[in-house]
Scaffold this active site. Structure first.
Site, mmCIF file in Angstrom:
data_model
loop_
_atom_site.group_PDB
_atom_site.id
_atom_site.type_symbol
_atom_site.label_atom_id
_atom_site.label_comp_id
_atom_site.label_asym_id
_atom_site.label_seq_id
_atom_site.Cartn_x
_atom_site.Cartn_y
_atom_site.Cartn_z
ATOM 1 N N LYS A 200 0.864 -1.182 0.000
ATOM 2 C CA LYS A 200 0.000 0.000 0.000
ATOM 3 C C LYS A 200 0.901 1.232 0.000
ATOM 4 C CE LYS A 200 -3.522 2.436 2.627
ATOM 5 N NZ LYS A 200 -4.465 2.382 3.742
ATOM 6 N N LYS A 253 -2.092 -1.564 -3.857
ATOM 7 C CA LYS A 253 -2.987 -0.415 -3.777
ATOM 8 C C LYS A 253 -2.188 0.883 -3.865
ATOM 9 C CE LYS A 253 -5.907 1.966 -0.544
ATOM 10 N NZ LYS A 253 -6.340 2.113 0.800
HETATM 11 C C1 PBG Z 1 -7.328 3.326 5.664
HETATM 12 C C2 PBG Z 1 -7.592 3.243 4.218
HETATM 13 C C3 PBG Z 1 -7.411 4.218 3.211
HETATM 14 C C4 PBG Z 1 -7.940 3.672 2.031
HETATM 15 C C5 PBG Z 1 -8.371 2.387 2.334
HETATM 16 N N1 PBG Z 1 -8.135 2.139 3.686
HETATM 17 C C6 PBG Z 1 -6.908 5.598 3.282
HETATM 18 C C7 PBG Z 1 -5.524 5.909 3.655
HETATM 19 O O1 PBG Z 1 -4.663 5.039 3.777
HETATM 20 O O2 PBG Z 1 -5.288 7.100 3.849
HETATM 21 C C8 PBG Z 1 -8.023 4.373 0.699
HETATM 22 C C9 PBG Z 1 -9.077 3.893 -0.223
HETATM 23 C C10 PBG Z 1 -9.387 4.802 -1.355
HETATM 24 O O3 PBG Z 1 -8.758 5.843 -1.594
HETATM 25 O O4 PBG Z 1 -10.340 4.459 -2.072
HETATM 26 N N2 PBG Z 1 -6.020 3.324 6.062
#
Ligand code: PBG
Length: 332
Positions: A200, A253
């Site tokens: 991520k 992601k």
């Molecule tokens: C929580 C999380 C996030 C997303 C999914 N889980 C945001 C982040 O890490 O700031 C993003 C999902 C999206 O942008 O559609 N940590």
């Protein structure tokens, strides 16, 4: 000898592009509604169905709306949801995240009551629940890794107790998958799978989500725990470690700026691979389509197909419902 495949010195690639029927027959990648996971924001209150301004067509919904939502997903054939919660109040330790009566826990029960076969996946993180908006616990001004994973493990356990089919940690703390696996196993949830947000990235494409989930960090940013965008080899190390710690499904992601990472992960690992087509990717398509600059339907299906072609088995996407309807119309 006569060469039957070519005339002159070139191949006739166009032979297999002549009609929709032939094209369909030789299609290498087939997008299916069975690939989709639909992310959803649940909130306290009654009769709430608030559209998220930067994500047209996406809503924050209250628990009483879940029956309708579940029925719609069932009718469209969308097999799974990924739940995010907006708590009643936030505090330094993100208490509602691991409260058995928290919003996500209630939403899990409501979905399982409404449509038991719908796969309910929960996002395991603290950022929506902490007053500082970070994904873990702050100790001496820093997000403390080891203190955080304990709370994340409690959160995952609480989701499993509520009936979640899969738990999905998105915090990017080191060792959290192992901690969650151990906690689930000790409590008897040996059969609850973990879908780890393994690679991520610290991405600008989460912008609309942070408004939708009210989870923007109140100081600093997430670069101290989420991955640095230039790194691809490091993603493979993250994935490897998560698998070793017990992840059943791994994730890359966002999806589009990291299709190369997705393709590498596909080559390297045999576990199911998910890709998250994130909020900013969705917002871009919707904004351009609303302006008449691109064909929203065709570009959406092209994007989702590219994610599958790169190697994703599971596509988490806000487009899930509309894409399901389009695929059905197309007879896909
Ligand atoms: C929580 C999380 C996030 C997303 C999914 N889980 C945001 C982040 O890490 O700031 C993003 C999902 C999206 O942008 O559609 N940590």
């Amino acid at each position: 000898m006569l060469d039957l495949t070519t005339r002159g010195n070139f191949a006739r690639h166009r032979r297999l592009r002549q009609s929709a029927g032939v094209r369909r027959l030789v299609q290498e990648t087939r997008l299916s509604v069975a690939d989709f996971v639909y992310p959803l924001f649940v909130t306290h209150g009654r009769g709430v169905r608030d559209e998220i301004s930067s994500m047209p067509g996406q809503y924050q919904i209250s628990l009483d709306q879940i029956g309708r939502e579940a029925a719609e997903l069932k009718a469209l054939g969308v097999p799974a949801v990924l739940l995010f919660g907006l708590p009643a109040s936030k505090d330094a330790r993100g208490s509602e995240a691991y409260d058995d009566a928290g919003i996500v826990q209630d939403a899990v029960r409501a979905f399982k009551d409404a449509v038991p076969e719908l796969v309910v996946i929960t996002d395991v993180c603290l950022c929506e629940y902490t007053d500082h908006g970070h994904c873990g616990l702050i100790v001496d001004g820093e997000v403390d890794n080891d203190e955080s994973i304990e709370l994340l493990a409690h959160t995952a356990l609480s989701h499993a107790r509520a009936g979640a089919d899969i738990v999905a940690p998105s915090d990017m703390m080191d060792g959290r998958v192992g901690a969650i696996r151990e906690t689930l196993d000790d409590a008897g949830f040996v059969q609850t799978p973990i879908m780890a947000y393994s690679a991520k990235y610290a991405s600008a494409f989460y912008g609309p989500f942070r408004v939708a989930a009210d989870s923007a960090p109140q100081f600093g940013d997430r670069r101290g725990y989420q991955m640095d965008p230039p790194n691809a080899r490091e993603a493979l190390l993250e994935i490897q470690d998560d698998i070793e710690e017990g992840a059943d499904i791994v994730m890359v992601k966002p999806a589009l700026p990291y299709l190369d990472v997705l393709a590498k992960a596909r080559q390297e690992f045999d576990v199911p691979l998910a890709a998250y087509n994130v909020s900013g990717e969705y917002a871009m398509v919707k904004a351009a389509a609303a302006n008449g600059w691109i064909d929203g339907r065709r570009s959406t299906l092209e994007i989702l197909t590219s994610i599958k072609r790169a190697g994703a088995d599971i596509i988490i996407t806000y487009h899930a419902k509309e894409a399901a309807a389009w695929l059905r119309e197309d007879g896909a």
